[in-house]
Motif scaffolding. Structure first.
Motif, PDB file in Angstrom:
ATOM      1  N   LEU A 193      91.135  93.074  81.985  1.00 24.12           N
ATOM      2  CA  LEU A 193      90.676  92.394  80.775  1.00 24.12           C
ATOM      3  C   LEU A 193      91.029  93.252  79.561  1.00 24.12           C
ATOM      4  O   LEU A 193      90.949  94.486  79.621  1.00 24.12           O
ATOM      5  CB  LEU A 193      89.161  92.171  80.826  1.00 24.12           C
ATOM      6  CG  LEU A 193      88.652  91.216  81.919  1.00 24.12           C
ATOM      7  CD1 LEU A 193      87.136  91.288  82.006  1.00 24.12           C
ATOM      8  CD2 LEU A 193      89.106  89.795  81.633  1.00 24.12           C
ATOM      9  N   PRO A 194      91.386  92.624  78.446  1.00 23.79           N
ATOM     10  CA  PRO A 194      91.759  93.421  77.268  1.00 23.79           C
ATOM     11  C   PRO A 194      90.570  94.101  76.603  1.00 23.79           C
ATOM     12  O   PRO A 194      90.744  95.103  75.905  1.00 23.79           O
ATOM     13  CB  PRO A 194      92.402  92.387  76.338  1.00 23.79           C
ATOM     14  CG  PRO A 194      91.805  91.086  76.761  1.00 23.79           C
ATOM     15  CD  PRO A 194      91.572  91.184  78.228  1.00 23.79           C
ATOM     16  N   ALA A 195      89.362  93.575  76.800  1.00 28.42           N
ATOM     17  CA  ALA A 195      88.180  94.146  76.154  1.00 28.42           C
ATOM     18  C   ALA A 195      87.080  94.314  77.193  1.00 28.42           C
ATOM     19  O   ALA A 195      87.152  93.785  78.309  1.00 28.42           O
ATOM     20  CB  ALA A 195      87.711  93.247  75.011  1.00 28.42           C
ATOM     21  N   GLN A 196      86.041  95.052  76.813  1.00 28.63           N
ATOM     22  CA  GLN A 196      84.926  95.307  77.725  1.00 28.63           C
ATOM     23  C   GLN A 196      84.009  94.088  77.745  1.00 28.63           C
ATOM     24  O   GLN A 196      82.992  94.025  77.057  1.00 28.63           O
ATOM     25  CB  GLN A 196      84.149  96.556  77.298  1.00 28.63           C
ATOM     26  CG  GLN A 196      83.138  97.019  78.341  1.00 28.63           C
ATOM     27  CD  GLN A 196      82.464  98.315  77.947  1.00 28.63           C
ATOM     28  OE1 GLN A 196      82.623  98.789  76.816  1.00 28.63           O
ATOM     29  NE2 GLN A 196      81.714  98.903  78.866  1.00 28.63           N
ATOM     30  N   GLU A 197      84.375  93.132  78.565  1.00 28.38           N
ATOM     31  CA  GLU A 197      83.623  91.892  78.689  1.00 28.38           C
ATOM     32  C   GLU A 197      83.765  91.373  80.114  1.00 28.38           C
ATOM     33  O   GLU A 197      84.656  91.782  80.855  1.00 28.38           O
ATOM     34  CB  GLU A 197      84.153  90.853  77.698  1.00 28.38           C
ATOM     35  CG  GLU A 197      85.635  90.546  77.889  1.00 28.38           C
ATOM     36  CD  GLU A 197      86.185  89.627  76.822  1.00 28.38           C
ATOM     37  OE1 GLU A 197      85.455  89.379  75.850  1.00 28.38           O
ATOM     38  OE2 GLU A 197      87.337  89.178  76.964  1.00 28.38           O
ATOM     39  N   ARG A 198      82.884  90.470  80.481  1.00 29.22           N
ATOM     40  CA  ARG A 198      82.910  89.926  81.831  1.00 29.22           C
ATOM     41  C   ARG A 198      83.928  88.797  81.927  1.00 29.22           C
ATOM     42  O   ARG A 198      84.372  88.238  80.915  1.00 29.22           O
ATOM     43  CB  ARG A 198      81.517  89.423  82.222  1.00 29.22           C
ATOM     44  CG  ARG A 198      80.451  90.513  82.209  1.00 29.22           C
ATOM     45  CD  ARG A 198      79.167  90.060  82.845  1.00 29.22           C
ATOM     46  NE  ARG A 198      79.343  89.734  84.250  1.00 29.22           N
ATOM     47  CZ  ARG A 198      78.336  89.491  85.096  1.00 29.22           C
ATOM     48  NH1 ARG A 198      77.075  89.561  84.665  1.00 29.22           N
ATOM     49  NH2 ARG A 198      78.571  89.193  86.356  1.00 29.22           N
TER      50      ARG A 198
END
Length: 590
Positions: free
Chosen positions: A450-455
């Protein structure tokens, strides 16, 4: 046969062999820890059933000495397998009994069939019980000393084998030369004995495969008959009833010393030598020798005493009771032996346990394998799981950075890691579950980043991106490593959502739980990892088999070495000190 059955089962447990084209799609259902462990256990029991025609003994052997996690489903599966082996073996016996198998049916199909040697009724009386007890005690001492010598020899062999293939071959060649010198040299010193009943061509007609060697016609060499026969025929000769005057005491003593020493020296070389059958043969020789030394003081048949000698030596070395008892009864097809065999096995195991552990346990410890005993050491009741947990703990966030995962996998050898949810995914740090190292490697290879810290979004489907075989347990020697994962610097800065791939219901214990209770839970449930949780923070540590090993516990708490919680063992120094003190007290009393 035990190793052969276990190896065949292990091949099925790892999905077959692609190298030799022996693989099928349906085998993938067995590629997990539980089924692979069950298959190896069942295969070993089938090997015992095939070798001794003992289906019930095979099941009990797997239960008593192999399986650390036993459940009811495994019992009937093992029994079904051993029963099939017994039926198929019986079919081959009938087929080859008519001579349609050629050389395949000559002497090697039924390895240890000695039931025909016990057609005569063997009787024993109450006055023979002290002799049986004596056989059990002496067999226990000899078995414990056998284990001690084998451990010393294996330590030397391990040093030699580590030097390379050439040293392994030289060691095997040296042992082979020594064995050949004993087998072909010692019979020259044995006297010739006249045959009880002369047979055709100068052979002994009433004896089973006895050798003339250098003797004249109508004579035989008793030592050559034992040394120059295969183990099957030697065991049959020793177990045979009505042959009290067939062997000379000197020949029997020489064969006992040779089989005892060669059994210790031949195990551990690159050539497979086995352990179970040489112990049976040595024990049978010991039993015959005891019967000869007792002479008229014993009314027991020498063949019966040979069986009791095998049982006592098996109990003194392998420390198995129920399975060995059933195997011997099924092997001889004589229920009259049951009370005596039970008594001998119980005595030999009890006495030998005072000196050292079983040969299987000693070999496992020598190899450094974290095999857990079925019982907790006494000092474990005085410790909690928090006393043996060592750090630092390596854990992952629910959504973790790829670079951090790669760093942890490269710098540690752990096979599982706790997953902890922290803000913003939780109001406070909370344990989410446990993720395996193998599953992390699958995620890195698939590049599910994932490009960002997200689920992952709700519409994310694991089934659409992965197949079941992606997470199958790999076969022996085929474990994935992090060295094969190559990622770009941009990918190292991305994130992985570990929630869909985490076991959200791992086994956990509080840090104040008794270490003995944790060991029972760990072993009986068949765990590989056990999370230790406190009352406040998410995780204190993680327990594996290594944390339950006595070496690890006593290394952390050396004060227990001198405590009263150590298991009773009769060490050489302690025994010597005891007798010195006893002599001093007797001298003072005098």
């Amino acid at each position: 046969m035990v190793h052969t059955g276990a190896c065949i089962a292990a091949i099925f447990g790892q999905g077959g062999s692609r190298r030799y084209g022996l693989t099928w799609r349906w085998l993938r259902y067995f590629k997990n820890d539980r089924d692979r462990r069950d298959l190896v256990t069942i295969g070993a029991g089938a090997g015992v059933s095939a070798a001794f025609r003992a289906p019930v003994g095979g099941v009990l052997f797997a239960l008593e000495s192999l399986s650390s996690w036993w459940r009811s489903a495994l019992i009937w599966r093992s029994f079904f397998t051993t029963a099939v082996v017994a039926v198929v073996l019986r079919l081959f016996v009938e087929l080859c009994g008519s001579g349609r198998c050629g050389l395949f049916g000559k002497g090697g199909l039924i390895m240890y069939d000695v039931s025909t040697l016990f057609e005569d009724l063997m009787t024993y009386h109450l006055k023979d019980i002290p002799i049986v007890v004596l056989i059990g005690v002496i067999g226990a001492v000899l078995g414990a000393f056998y284990n001690f010598l084998m451990m010393q020899v294996l330590r030397v062999y391990s040093v030699v084998n580590e030097r390379g293939r050439a040293h392994k071959l030289l060691l095997a060649a040296a042992v082979s030369v020594l064995t050949s010198c004993c087998l072909f040299g010692m019979p020259w010193f044995a006297p010739c004995r006249p045959c009880p009943v002369a047979g055709p061509n100068g052979a002994c007609g009433s004896l089973n495969k006895f050798r003339r060697f250098h003797c004249p016609p109508d004579h035989y060499n008793d030592l050559a008959s034992l040394m120059l026969n295969i183990n099957d025929d030697a065991i049959r000769n020793l177990y045979a009833t009505g042959t009290n005057d067939v062997y000379h005491r000197g020949s029997m003593l020489a064969f006992f010393v040779a089989s005892y020493a060669l059994g210790v020296l031949s195990y551990g070389v690159v050539a497979p030598s086995g352990l179970f059958v040489p112990i049976i043969l040595t024990g049978a020789t010991y039993g015959r020798l005891v019967a000869m030394l007792l002479g008229r003081h014993s009314g027991l048949d020498h063949g019966l005493v040979a069986i009791l000698g095998s049982a006592s030596f098996l109990g003194g070395t392998l420390r198995m009771t129920v399975s060995v008892c059933v195997i011997i009864v099924e092997l001889t097809n004589n229920l009259l032996l049951l009370p005596l065999v039970m008594l001998v096995l119980l005595i030999s195991k009890t006495v030998a346990d005072s000196f050292n552990a079983s040969i299987y346990d000693l070999i496992v410890r020598l190899k450094g394998l974290p095999y857990l005993d079925g019982h907790a050491e006494p000092y474990m009741r005085q410790l909690s799981v928090g006393d043996v947990v060592v750090g630092p703990l390596r854990s992952f966030n629910g959504v973790e950075k790829v670079g951090h995962i790669m760093h942890v996998l490269r710098t540690t050898g752990h096979h599982a890691f706790p997953v902890i949810d922290e803000p913003p995914f939780a109001t406070a740090p909370v344990l989410y579950g446990l993720v395996l190292r193998a599953h992390l490697l699958v995620l890195l290879r698939k590049r599910e980043f994932l490009p960002a810290q997200e689920r992952y979004p709700k519409e994310y489907s694991i089934a659409a991106r992965f197949e079941a075989q992606d997470f199958d347990k790999r076969g022996s020697g085929k474990q994935d490593t992090v060295d094969g994962v190559e990622l770009s610097p941009e990918e190292m800065e991305m994130y992985v959502d570990l929630h869909p791939f985490t076991n959200a219901s791992p086994y956990t214990v509080v840090e104040t739980m008794s270490l003995a209770k944790a060991l029972i839970l760990f072993r009986e449930v068949g765990l590989r990892h056990l999370l230790v949780v406190p009352k406040r923070s998410p995780v204190v540590g993680i327990l594996t088999r290594h944390d339950f090993m006595p070496e690890h516990i006593l290394g952390l708490h050396p004060v227990l070495l001198g405590g009263k919680w150590k298991r009773l063992r009769w060490h050489k120094a302690a025994v010597a000190k005891y007798f010195r003190d006893l002599i001093v007290r007797l001298a003072n009393c005098g």
